[in-house]
Design an enzyme around this catalytic site. Structure first.
Site, mmCIF file in Angstrom:
data_model
loop_
_atom_site.group_PDB
_atom_site.id
_atom_site.type_symbol
_atom_site.label_atom_id
_atom_site.label_comp_id
_atom_site.label_asym_id
_atom_site.label_seq_id
_atom_site.Cartn_x
_atom_site.Cartn_y
_atom_site.Cartn_z
ATOM 1 C CG ASP A 1 -27.641 -23.587 -16.036
ATOM 2 O OD1 ASP A 1 -26.634 -22.885 -16.325
ATOM 3 O OD2 ASP A 1 -28.803 -23.150 -16.129
ATOM 4 C CG HIS B 1 -23.518 -8.566 10.752
ATOM 5 N ND1 HIS B 1 -24.510 -7.881 10.085
ATOM 6 C CD2 HIS B 1 -22.476 -7.719 10.850
ATOM 7 C CE1 HIS B 1 -24.078 -6.670 9.781
ATOM 8 N NE2 HIS B 1 -22.846 -6.541 10.242
ATOM 9 C CB CYS C 1 -27.801 -20.880 -13.762
ATOM 10 S SG CYS C 1 -28.809 -19.655 -12.915
ATOM 11 C CG HIS D 1 -23.114 -7.119 6.571
ATOM 12 N ND1 HIS D 1 -23.759 -6.006 6.105
ATOM 13 C CD2 HIS D 1 -21.901 -6.679 7.007
ATOM 14 C CE1 HIS D 1 -22.994 -4.937 6.268
ATOM 15 N NE2 HIS D 1 -21.853 -5.330 6.803
ATOM 16 C CB THR E 1 -30.346 -14.957 -14.298
ATOM 17 O OG1 THR E 1 -31.010 -16.017 -13.595
ATOM 18 C CG2 THR E 1 -30.984 -14.726 -15.659
#
Length: 142
Positions: free
Chosen positions: A7, A133, A64, A97, A66
């Site tokens: 963004d 996993h 973005c 994992h 955060t």
């Protein structure tokens, strides 16, 4: 081919990541955005996720402010496993994992120097293939 998208808050870091990918000799496809003008992150998170899930691109990188919103958006696409990473340990662990196929980062949280190390760790770490996993991934995808 690496899918990349962001963004407005992630635009400058996305441009840095693109240069880094070129330096590494890796091809990428840029799904936008293309400036710091305000846009809606879900559009770009989903575009990258769809390109990875369809097989058009091998892995994705989304950015973005955060990393939270764009990763939530990407994870709405069935088959996407976007992991928000702000350190190299998390980037390595999510590949080993979770077989994460999309790296999410926060441009307002992670500086460019660390971000490039996270990108390298994410791209260079293979999935472990361990049964426990894979079983957990299958449960997520189920």
């Amino acid at each position: 081919m690496i899918a990349i998208g962001c963004d407005h808050a992630g635009f400058e870091l996305k441009e840095d990541v693109k240069k880094h990918l070129v330096e590494r000799g890796l091809d990428y496809k840029d799904f936008g955005c293309n400036s710091t003008s305000s846009v809606d992150y879900p559009e770009f998170g989903k575009k990258v996720a769809k390109s990875v899930v369809s097989g058009e691109c091998e892995k994705g990188i989304i950015i973005c402010g955060t990393g939270i919103g764009i990763s939530i958006s990407a994870n709405k696409v069935k088959g996407a496993r976007a992991a928000l990473c702000g350190d190299c340990f998390s980037a390595e662990a999510t590949r080993l994992h979770n077989d994460a196929n999309i790296l999410a980062m926060g441009a307002r949280v992670t500086g460019p120097g660390l971000a490039m190390k996270i990108v390298d760790t994410f791209l260079d770490t293979p999935f472990s293939g361990e049964e426990r996993h894979q079983r957990r991934i299958d449960m997520i995808e189920g």
